[in-house]
Write a protein that holds these residues in place. Structure first.
Motif, PDB file in Angstrom:
ATOM      1  N   ASP A  27     -12.263   4.359 -63.251  1.00 25.01           N
ATOM      2  CA  ASP A  27     -11.147   3.497 -63.661  1.00 25.01           C
ATOM      3  C   ASP A  27     -10.562   2.653 -62.538  1.00 25.01           C
ATOM      4  OD1 ASP A  27     -11.461   4.421 -66.276  1.00 25.01           O
ATOM      5  OD2 ASP A  27     -10.108   6.111 -65.910  1.00 25.01           O
ATOM      6  N   ARG A  28     -11.206   2.577 -61.398  1.00 28.60           N
ATOM      7  CA  ARG A  28     -10.783   1.703 -60.303  1.00 28.60           C
ATOM      8  C   ARG A  28     -11.319   0.299 -60.608  1.00 28.60           C
ATOM      9  NH1 ARG A  28      -7.217   1.707 -57.176  1.00 28.60           N
ATOM     10  NH2 ARG A  28      -7.631   3.777 -56.394  1.00 28.60           N
ATOM     11  N   SER A  29     -10.523  -0.717 -60.390  1.00 28.92           N
ATOM     12  CA  SER A  29     -10.974  -2.096 -60.585  1.00 28.92           C
ATOM     13  C   SER A  29     -11.665  -2.597 -59.328  1.00 28.92           C
ATOM     14  CB  SER A  29      -9.786  -3.011 -60.899  1.00 28.92           C
ATOM     15  OG  SER A  29      -9.225  -2.667 -62.136  1.00 28.92           O
ATOM     16  N   TYR A  30     -12.787  -3.264 -59.515  1.00 26.49           N
ATOM     17  CA  TYR A  30     -13.561  -3.829 -58.417  1.00 26.49           C
ATOM     18  C   TYR A  30     -13.709  -5.330 -58.638  1.00 26.49           C
ATOM     19  CZ  TYR A  30     -14.727   0.950 -57.182  1.00 26.49           C
ATOM     20  OH  TYR A  30     -14.642   2.268 -56.816  1.00 26.49           O
ATOM     21  N   PRO A  31     -12.878  -6.146 -57.986  1.00 24.15           N
ATOM     22  CA  PRO A  31     -13.078  -7.590 -58.084  1.00 24.15           C
ATOM     23  C   PRO A  31     -14.461  -7.957 -57.541  1.00 24.15           C
ATOM     24  CG  PRO A  31     -10.921  -7.103 -57.174  1.00 24.15           C
ATOM     25  CD  PRO A  31     -11.689  -5.806 -57.219  1.00 24.15           C
ATOM     26  N   PHE A  32     -15.193  -8.737 -58.315  1.00 26.11           N
ATOM     27  CA  PHE A  32     -16.562  -9.113 -57.985  1.00 26.11           C
ATOM     28  C   PHE A  32     -16.650 -10.637 -57.981  1.00 26.11           C
ATOM     29  CE2 PHE A  32     -20.635 -10.679 -59.411  1.00 26.11           C
ATOM     30  CZ  PHE A  32     -21.514 -10.064 -58.543  1.00 26.11           C
ATOM     31  N   ALA A  33     -17.399 -11.180 -57.025  1.00 33.95           N
ATOM     32  CA  ALA A  33     -17.645 -12.628 -56.991  1.00 33.95           C
ATOM     33  C   ALA A  33     -19.078 -12.864 -56.533  1.00 33.95           C
ATOM     34  CB  ALA A  33     -16.679 -13.323 -56.055  1.00 33.95           C
ATOM     35  N   VAL A  34     -19.679 -13.898 -57.075  1.00 32.45           N
ATOM     36  CA  VAL A  34     -21.027 -14.301 -56.669  1.00 32.45           C
ATOM     37  C   VAL A  34     -21.067 -15.828 -56.618  1.00 32.45           C
ATOM     38  CG1 VAL A  34     -21.960 -14.286 -59.035  1.00 32.45           C
ATOM     39  CG2 VAL A  34     -23.519 -13.996 -57.097  1.00 32.45           C
ATOM     40  N   VAL A  35     -21.794 -16.360 -55.635  1.00 28.57           N
ATOM     41  CA  VAL A  35     -21.976 -17.802 -55.492  1.00 28.57           C
ATOM     42  C   VAL A  35     -23.460 -18.081 -55.711  1.00 28.57           C
ATOM     43  CG1 VAL A  35     -21.780 -19.774 -53.924  1.00 28.57           C
ATOM     44  CG2 VAL A  35     -20.057 -17.952 -53.882  1.00 28.57           C
ATOM     45  N   MET A 116     -15.287  -5.363 -53.828  1.00 29.79           N
ATOM     46  CA  MET A 116     -14.488  -4.375 -53.115  1.00 29.79           C
ATOM     47  C   MET A 116     -13.552  -3.693 -54.095  1.00 29.79           C
ATOM     48  SD  MET A 116     -13.250  -6.178 -49.656  1.00 29.79           S
ATOM     49  CE  MET A 116     -13.829  -7.848 -49.565  1.00 29.79           C
ATOM     50  N   PRO A 117     -13.139  -2.469 -53.791  1.00 33.07           N
ATOM     51  CA  PRO A 117     -12.124  -1.863 -54.650  1.00 33.07           C
ATOM     52  C   PRO A 117     -10.827  -2.661 -54.553  1.00 33.07           C
ATOM     53  CG  PRO A 117     -12.583  -0.473 -52.745  1.00 33.07           C
ATOM     54  CD  PRO A 117     -13.546  -1.602 -52.702  1.00 33.07           C
ATOM     55  N   ASP A 118     -10.066  -2.671 -55.622  1.00 30.84           N
ATOM     56  CA  ASP A 118      -8.842  -3.468 -55.648  1.00 30.84           C
ATOM     57  C   ASP A 118      -7.783  -2.990 -54.667  1.00 30.84           C
ATOM     58  OD1 ASP A 118      -8.186  -1.142 -56.972  1.00 30.84           O
ATOM     59  OD2 ASP A 118      -7.329  -2.111 -58.723  1.00 30.84           O
ATOM     60  N   ASN A 119      -7.901  -1.773 -54.173  1.00 31.12           N
ATOM     61  CA  ASN A 119      -6.909  -1.245 -53.237  1.00 31.12           C
ATOM     62  C   ASN A 119      -7.413  -1.217 -51.790  1.00 31.12           C
ATOM     63  OD1 ASN A 119      -8.768   0.843 -53.389  1.00 31.12           O
ATOM     64  ND2 ASN A 119      -7.220   2.451 -53.389  1.00 31.12           N
ATOM     65  N   HIS A 120      -8.362  -2.076 -51.447  1.00 27.09           N
ATOM     66  CA  HIS A 120      -8.924  -2.063 -50.094  1.00 27.09           C
ATOM     67  C   HIS A 120      -7.860  -2.400 -49.051  1.00 27.09           C
ATOM     68  CE1 HIS A 120      -9.102  -6.439 -49.407  1.00 27.09           C
ATOM     69  NE2 HIS A 120      -9.303  -6.520 -50.705  1.00 27.09           N
ATOM     70  N   PHE A 121      -8.109  -1.988 -47.821  1.00 24.02           N
ATOM     71  CA  PHE A 121      -7.230  -2.273 -46.701  1.00 24.02           C
ATOM     72  C   PHE A 121      -8.028  -3.102 -45.701  1.00 24.02           C
ATOM     73  CE2 PHE A 121      -5.711  -1.134 -42.423  1.00 24.02           C
ATOM     74  CZ  PHE A 121      -4.399  -1.526 -42.518  1.00 24.02           C
ATOM     75  N   HIS A 122      -7.809  -4.394 -45.664  1.00 22.08           N
ATOM     76  CA  HIS A 122      -8.540  -5.301 -44.777  1.00 22.08           C
ATOM     77  C   HIS A 122     -10.052  -5.096 -44.887  1.00 22.08           C
ATOM     78  CE1 HIS A 122      -4.881  -6.784 -42.953  1.00 22.08           C
ATOM     79  NE2 HIS A 122      -4.478  -5.535 -42.833  1.00 22.08           N
ATOM     80  N   THR A 123     -10.540  -5.020 -46.095  1.00 19.42           N
ATOM     81  CA  THR A 123     -11.954  -4.857 -46.476  1.00 19.42           C
ATOM     82  C   THR A 123     -12.498  -3.445 -46.248  1.00 19.42           C
ATOM     83  OG1 THR A 123     -13.016  -5.609 -44.417  1.00 19.42           O
ATOM     84  CG2 THR A 123     -12.395  -7.318 -46.011  1.00 19.42           C
ATOM     85  N   MET A 124     -11.656  -2.498 -45.892  1.00 18.33           N
ATOM     86  CA  MET A 124     -12.100  -1.114 -45.729  1.00 18.33           C
ATOM     87  C   MET A 124     -11.588  -0.284 -46.902  1.00 18.33           C
ATOM     88  SD  MET A 124     -11.571  -0.457 -41.642  1.00 18.33           S
ATOM     89  CE  MET A 124      -9.924  -1.137 -41.555  1.00 18.33           C
ATOM     90  N   ARG A 125     -12.376   0.715 -47.292  1.00 24.17           N
ATOM     91  CA  ARG A 125     -11.936   1.592 -48.375  1.00 24.17           C
ATOM     92  C   ARG A 125     -10.660   2.306 -47.968  1.00 24.17           C
ATOM     93  NH1 ARG A 125     -17.017   5.135 -49.651  1.00 24.17           N
ATOM     94  NH2 ARG A 125     -15.366   6.669 -49.585  1.00 24.17           N
ATOM     95  N   ARG A 126      -9.702   2.334 -48.868  1.00 22.87           N
ATOM     96  CA  ARG A 126      -8.400   2.947 -48.600  1.00 22.87           C
ATOM     97  C   ARG A 126      -8.545   4.438 -48.285  1.00 22.87           C
ATOM     98  NH1 ARG A 126      -3.528   0.841 -47.522  1.00 22.87           N
ATOM     99  NH2 ARG A 126      -4.047  -0.853 -48.914  1.00 22.87           N
ATOM    100  N   ASP A 127      -9.434   5.159 -48.998  1.00 23.79           N
ATOM    101  CA  ASP A 127      -9.598   6.592 -48.734  1.00 23.79           C
ATOM    102  C   ASP A 127     -10.154   6.831 -47.334  1.00 23.79           C
ATOM    103  OD1 ASP A 127     -12.040   5.487 -49.725  1.00 23.79           O
ATOM    104  OD2 ASP A 127     -12.782   7.489 -50.187  1.00 23.79           O
TER     105      ASP A 127
END
Length: 185
Positions: A27-35, A116-127
């Motif tokens: 149930d964690r949201s992961y914003p995804f983008a592709v070019v 990345m997970p929506d709760n990332h910290f400067h691109t690092m996993r929060r956990d």
């Protein structure tokens, strides 16, 4: 820009790229983008699955059209297109896979992919950041190693698809003195 070119010579055959060993949280949201860039219409499928691909956790399809020079023109221009979505898996999986695929007989150019997970910290996993705090890390040299000589810390504030490509570390002639550091408060 570093580009991944995928050729599919056989109609209805699945072609694409995948990344394995992803850590997903239920149930964690992961914003995804592709070019991407295409020369003909394609349906590009993005899926989060288990390791062998038998369980789909989240998926979406981007209908990608070639970019034309003008409304009435028949010729294509050299334009990249960005597609974004939010992927939300319904399970925890420490060995998940993300795939970007299509089945048309065509070529797909992928310029950048970001998730990345929506709760990332400067691109690092929060956990991971929390565990570093637990063990008392006060200063983290990031990204570290020879990579740091080419790394521009300002780029971390850009979308990943807007960041400059990195040179191979064995071709670098600069010393890795310019490193980014993150204070662990």
């Amino acid at each position: 820009m570093s580009v991944q070119m995928i050729q599919n010579p056989i109609p209805n055959q699945v072609s694409g790229i995948r990344q394995k060993e992803l850590f997903l949280q239920k149930d964690r949201s992961y914003p995804f983008a592709v070019v991407v860039k295409v020369q003909q219409p394609l349906d590009v499928r993005v899926a989060l699955t288990n390791a062998d691909g038998t369980q789909i956790y989240a998926e979406t399809v981007f209908p990608v059209q070639p970019v034309l020079a003008k409304e009435d023109a028949q010729e294509e221009v050299d334009e990249w297109q960005r597609f974004e979505t939010i992927l939300t898996p319904g399970v925890d999986d420490a060995h998940a896979v993300i795939s970007i695929t299509y089945t048309e007989q065509a070529q797909l150019l992928i310029g950048a992919v970001s998730m990345m997970p929506d709760n990332h910290f400067h691109t690092m996993r929060r956990d991971t950041v929390e565990k570093l705090k637990e063990i008392g890390v006060r200063l983290l040299r990031w990204p570290g190693g020879n990579f740091a000589g080419e790394y521009r810390w300002q780029d971390m504030f850009l979308h990943p698809d807007r960041r400059a490509p990195m040179e191979a570390t064995w071709k670098m002639k600069r010393s890795p003195l310019h490193t980014a550091m993150t204070c662990m408060k």
